[in-house]
Design a protein around this motif. Structure first.
Motif, PDB file in Angstrom:
ATOM      1  N   ALA A  29       2.668  -9.025  -6.949  1.00  0.00           N
ATOM      2  CA  ALA A  29       1.222  -9.274  -6.969  1.00  0.00           C
ATOM      3  C   ALA A  29       0.782  -9.897  -8.290  1.00  0.00           C
ATOM      4  CB  ALA A  29       0.465  -7.976  -6.720  1.00  0.00           C
ATOM      5  N   GLU A  30       1.471  -9.573  -9.358  1.00  0.00           N
ATOM      6  CA  GLU A  30       1.166 -10.149 -10.671  1.00  0.00           C
ATOM      7  C   GLU A  30       1.849 -11.487 -10.889  1.00  0.00           C
ATOM      8  OE1 GLU A  30       2.467  -7.118 -13.292  1.00  0.00           O
ATOM      9  OE2 GLU A  30       0.756  -5.779 -12.898  1.00  0.00           O
ATOM     10  N   GLY A  31       2.681 -11.916  -9.925  1.00  0.00           N
ATOM     11  CA  GLY A  31       3.388 -13.190 -10.069  1.00  0.00           C
ATOM     12  C   GLY A  31       4.582 -13.109 -10.984  1.00  0.00           C
ATOM     13  N   ARG A  32       5.109 -11.903 -11.192  1.00  0.00           N
ATOM     14  CA  ARG A  32       6.234 -11.701 -12.107  1.00  0.00           C
ATOM     15  C   ARG A  32       7.540 -11.612 -11.334  1.00  0.00           C
ATOM     16  NH1 ARG A  32       4.774  -6.361 -15.086  1.00  0.00           N
ATOM     17  NH2 ARG A  32       6.869  -6.758 -15.957  1.00  0.00           N
ATOM     18  N   VAL A  33       8.551 -12.267 -11.865  1.00  0.00           N
ATOM     19  CA  VAL A  33       9.905 -12.170 -11.297  1.00  0.00           C
ATOM     20  C   VAL A  33      10.684 -11.192 -12.164  1.00  0.00           C
ATOM     21  CG1 VAL A  33      12.021 -13.397 -10.745  1.00  0.00           C
ATOM     22  CG2 VAL A  33       9.807 -14.510 -10.380  1.00  0.00           C
ATOM     23  N   VAL A  34      10.892  -9.983 -11.633  1.00  0.00           N
ATOM     24  CA  VAL A  34      11.647  -8.952 -12.348  1.00  0.00           C
ATOM     25  C   VAL A  34      13.044  -8.896 -11.738  1.00  0.00           C
ATOM     26  CG1 VAL A  34      11.751  -6.517 -12.977  1.00  0.00           C
ATOM     27  CG2 VAL A  34       9.523  -7.681 -12.813  1.00  0.00           C
ATOM     28  N   PRO A  35      14.102  -9.072 -12.524  1.00  0.00           N
ATOM     29  CA  PRO A  35      15.466  -9.066 -11.968  1.00  0.00           C
ATOM     30  C   PRO A  35      15.745  -7.778 -11.189  1.00  0.00           C
ATOM     31  CG  PRO A  35      15.487  -9.850 -14.237  1.00  0.00           C
ATOM     32  CD  PRO A  35      14.112  -9.341 -13.979  1.00  0.00           C
ATOM     33  N   ASN A  36      16.390  -7.962 -10.009  1.00  0.00           N
ATOM     34  CA  ASN A  36      16.823  -6.863  -9.139  1.00  0.00           C
ATOM     35  C   ASN A  36      15.652  -6.061  -8.566  1.00  0.00           C
ATOM     36  OD1 ASN A  36      19.568  -7.475  -9.682  1.00  0.00           O
ATOM     37  ND2 ASN A  36      19.509  -6.212 -11.541  1.00  0.00           N
ATOM     38  N   CYS A  37      14.430  -6.619  -8.619  1.00  0.00           N
ATOM     39  CA  CYS A  37      13.276  -5.905  -8.079  1.00  0.00           C
ATOM     40  C   CYS A  37      12.524  -6.741  -7.043  1.00  0.00           C
ATOM     41  CB  CYS A  37      12.320  -5.485  -9.196  1.00  0.00           C
ATOM     42  SG  CYS A  37      12.987  -4.217 -10.303  1.00  0.00           S
ATOM     43  N   GLY A  38      13.158  -7.787  -6.516  1.00  0.00           N
ATOM     44  CA  GLY A  38      12.504  -8.620  -5.532  1.00  0.00           C
ATOM     45  C   GLY A  38      12.420  -7.958  -4.172  1.00  0.00           C
ATOM     46  N   ILE A  39      11.561  -8.503  -3.305  1.00  0.00           N
ATOM     47  CA  ILE A  39      11.352  -7.949  -1.961  1.00  0.00           C
ATOM     48  C   ILE A  39      11.381  -9.096  -0.962  1.00  0.00           C
ATOM     49  CG2 ILE A  39       9.784  -6.667  -0.455  1.00  0.00           C
ATOM     50  CD1 ILE A  39       8.595  -5.348  -2.902  1.00  0.00           C
ATOM     51  N   ASP A  40      12.100  -8.907   0.126  1.00  0.00           N
ATOM     52  CA  ASP A  40      12.130  -9.881   1.212  1.00  0.00           C
ATOM     53  C   ASP A  40      10.708 -10.047   1.769  1.00  0.00           C
ATOM     54  OD1 ASP A  40      12.466 -11.082   3.841  1.00  0.00           O
ATOM     55  OD2 ASP A  40      14.608 -10.679   3.600  1.00  0.00           O
ATOM     56  N   TYR A  41      10.294 -11.313   2.001  1.00  0.00           N
ATOM     57  CA  TYR A  41       8.947 -11.574   2.512  1.00  0.00           C
ATOM     58  C   TYR A  41       8.709 -10.872   3.841  1.00  0.00           C
ATOM     59  CZ  TYR A  41       4.859 -14.228   4.072  1.00  0.00           C
ATOM     60  OH  TYR A  41       3.626 -14.593   4.539  1.00  0.00           O
ATOM     61  N   ARG A  42       9.757 -10.747   4.671  1.00  0.00           N
ATOM     62  CA  ARG A  42       9.604 -10.099   5.969  1.00  0.00           C
ATOM     63  C   ARG A  42       9.338  -8.604   5.814  1.00  0.00           C
ATOM     64  NH1 ARG A  42      15.189 -12.705   7.960  1.00  0.00           N
ATOM     65  NH2 ARG A  42      15.613 -11.988   5.845  1.00  0.00           N
ATOM     66  N   VAL A  43       9.844  -8.006   4.729  1.00  0.00           N
ATOM     67  CA  VAL A  43       9.550  -6.602   4.460  1.00  0.00           C
ATOM     68  C   VAL A  43       8.067  -6.428   4.133  1.00  0.00           C
ATOM     69  CG1 VAL A  43       9.974  -4.700   2.854  1.00  0.00           C
ATOM     70  CG2 VAL A  43      11.901  -6.032   3.760  1.00  0.00           C
ATOM     71  N   LEU A  44       7.531  -7.334   3.313  1.00  0.00           N
ATOM     72  CA  LEU A  44       6.092  -7.274   3.002  1.00  0.00           C
ATOM     73  C   LEU A  44       5.258  -7.441   4.272  1.00  0.00           C
ATOM     74  CD1 LEU A  44       6.010  -9.475  -0.251  1.00  0.00           C
ATOM     75  CD2 LEU A  44       5.994  -6.979  -0.105  1.00  0.00           C
ATOM     76  N   GLN A  45       5.677  -8.339   5.157  1.00  0.00           N
ATOM     77  CA  GLN A  45       4.947  -8.519   6.409  1.00  0.00           C
ATOM     78  C   GLN A  45       5.011  -7.272   7.286  1.00  0.00           C
ATOM     79  OE1 GLN A  45       6.976 -12.264   7.645  1.00  0.00           O
ATOM     80  NE2 GLN A  45       4.906 -13.166   7.732  1.00  0.00           N
TER      81      GLN A  45
END
Length: 411
Positions: free
Chosen positions: A280-296
Motif C-alpha cells: 500500500a505504501e509502494g515499497r518493495v520489501v525483499p521476501n515480503c511480496g504478495i501474489d496479486y491473486r491473493v490480494l484479490q
C-alpha cells in the motif's frame, strides 16, 4: 522790413515781401501720393510768384547795411589745476603663445540652390454650413459628468483593493489554463507506442478495441479511453519477484488497508498484515511480496463477509517453515502465492464449515483454472469448476495459486 537797392542813382524803394511759409502745414492729411505731389507742386508755384516780374536795375546803388557793433571781450578763463601724476601701470603678465591653428578642412561644395517652382493649389472645396457644424461638433472636447463624491473613503479603497485582488486571481487562472493547454498539446503530440489505435477501432467506430495479453488462459487488466488501450503487464502484478510495486497492486493494497483501519480485516501470530501495508505504501520489501491473486481473494472475502481473519500469506517475510516446508506456495518462488483464512464473520474455520463452503463457492467461478483449495477431507464433496481440492489440516481454509493458469481473478 524794407530793403533799398541802388545802382548808381537814386535809391528805389521796392515793394515789401509777403511772408512765405517755409514748410507746409504738418497737419495736412493726404489720401494718396498723387494728392501730396499736387500739393507740393502748388506750393512751389506760390513761391515763384513772390519774385517780381519787372527787371532789376543793376545800375542802382546798393544800400549797405550798418556795421555790426563789436562784441564785448570774453572774461579770461581761470587757469586749470595741474593734473595729478598717474601711478605707473603694473607690468602686464606674459601671454602664453597661442598654439598654431590646424589648417581648416576645405569646405565641401554646397549643393546648388534648388529652383523654386511655384505650385498651383487647387481651389478649396466648398463646405456647407451643416458639414462645418458637424466637424466642429466632432472636434469639441467631450465633457464628462464629474464623478460622484465618495461618501466613505475607506470603503472606496477597500472596494478598489478587492477588485485588484479579483483581477490578480483571474490572471493567475488564465496563466494556469495556458499551461494546462500547452501540456495537453504536448501530451497528445507524443503518444507512447503501445497506445496506438487498434485495427478494429479503425474499421468500425462502434467496436472499441481492447488489447489483452493472455497469461495461462486469463487476460490481464486493461483500461480503454477514446479508442486507445493501455494495458499493464501482468508479470508486474506479481510483487513477489518484481523490483517495483504496480499501481494496480498498490491501489488494491490500499483498499485492504482501509478495511484493516475499520477493523474488518485482522491478522494472527505471526502477523502478515504488514506485508499488505508495504504494498500500500509502494515499497518493495525483499521476501515480503504478495501474489496479486491473493490480494484479490482477500478482497472477495471482504465483499462476502463483514469481518475476515488472515493467518498466513508469505512465510519468507516472517521466517516460518511449516507443513510442506519450502515447497509450500507460502514459501516457494518468492513466497506469498497462497493465503490461509482462520476467521470469517468472527467464526473459526475448519475448511468444511458453512462459512468456508460459502467462500469456496464464491471464489470457484472467478479463480483461474488449476487453483488449489485445501481441507478436502474436512467436508463433503463439492462440485467445483476451477478449484482442485487437496488434503490439509482442518483448522483453516487454504487457497493456493501455485499451479493456477491465470494471472488474475475474473471479473
Amino acid at each position: 522790413m524794407t530793403r533799398s537797392i541802388t545802382f548808381g542813382g537814386d535809391p528805389q524803394q521796392s515793394a515789401p515781401l509777403a511772408p512765405v511759409e517755409s514748410n507746409p502745414p504738418t497737419d495736412q492729411i493726404f489720401t494718396s501720393r498723387r494728392a501730396r505731389r499736387e500739393f507740393e507742386r502748388a506750393a512751389t508755384g506760390a513761391v515763384d510768384a513772390i519774385v517780381p516780374a519787372s527787371p532789376i536795375d543793376w545800375a542802382a546803388p546798393i544800400e549797405v547795411a550798418a556795421p555790426v557793433a563789436p562784441a564785448a571781450p570774453a572774461a579770461p578763463l581761470a587757469p586749470a589745476a595741474p593734473a595729478a601724476p598717474l601711478a605707473p601701470a603694473a607690468p602686464a603678465a606674459l601671454i602664453a603663445p597661442v598654439a598654431p591653428l590646424a589648417p581648416a578642412e576645405p569646405l565641401e561644395s554646397a549643393d546648388p540652390i534648388a529652383t523654386v517652382v511655384p505650385v498651383e493649389h487647387p481651389a478649396a472645396p466648398t463646405v456647407s454650413a451643416d458639414a462645418a457644424e458637424a466637424v466642429a461638433r466632432r472636434t469639441r472636447p467631450v465633457r464628462r459628468p464629474p464623478l460622484a463624491p465618495t461618501k466613505n473613503l475607506h470603503a472606496h479603497r477597500a472596494r478598489g483593493a478587492e477588485l485588484s485582488a479579483r483581477a490578480r486571481v483571474r490572471r493567475t487562472w488564465a496563466k494556469i489554463g495556458v499551461v494546462l493547454a500547452a501540456s495537453g498539446l504536448m501530451g497528445t503530440a507524443a503518444l507512447p507506442a503501445y497506445a496506438a489505435p487498434s485495427d478494429a477501432s479503425l474499421q468500425s467506430s462502434a467496436n472499441v478495441a481492447v488489447q489483452t495479453l493472455a497469461g495461462g488462459g486469463a487476460a490481464g487488466p486493461t483500461a480503454t479511453r477514446d479508442g486507445y488501450t493501455v494495458m499493464e503487464n501482468p508479470l508486474l502484478l506479481d510483487s513477489t519477484t518484481g523490483v517495483t510495486v504496480s499501481p494496480t497492486v498498490q491501489a488494491l493494497a490500499q483498499k485492504l488497508m482501509t478495511a484493516v483501519a475499520q477493523g474488518r480485516l485482522t491478522g494472527s501470530v505471526p502477523n502478515h498484515i504488514p506485508e499488505i501495508q508495504y504494498l500500500a505504501e509502494g515499497r518493495v520489501v525483499p521476501n515480503c511480496g504478495i501474489d496479486y491473486r491473493v490480494l484479490q481473494t482477500i478482497d472477495v472475502a471482504l465483499k462476502t463477509f463483514t469481518t475476515v481473519g488472515v493467518s498466513d500469506i508469505n512465510r519468507r517475510c516472517t521466517g516460518q517453515i511449516e507443513g510442506a516446508g519450502s515447497a509450500s506456495s507460502h514459501y516457494a518462488n518468492g513466497g506469498g502465492h497462497a493465503v490461509d483464512f482462520f476467521l470469517l464473520d468472527g467464526q473459526s474455520l475448519s475448511g468444511g464449515d458453512a462459512q468456508s463452503v460459502k467462500l469456496i463457492q464464491a471464489l470457484d467461478p472467478i479463480v483461474p483454472s488449476q487453483t488449489n483449495v485445501g481441507q478436502s477431507e474436512c467436508r463433503s464433496s463439492l462440485s467445483l469448476a476451477n478449484f482442485v481440492a487437496f488434503d490439509d489440516t482442518c483448522n483453516h481454509l487454504h487457497i493456493d495459486f501455485g499451479n493456477a493458469q491465470g494471472t488474475t481473478l475474473k471479473d
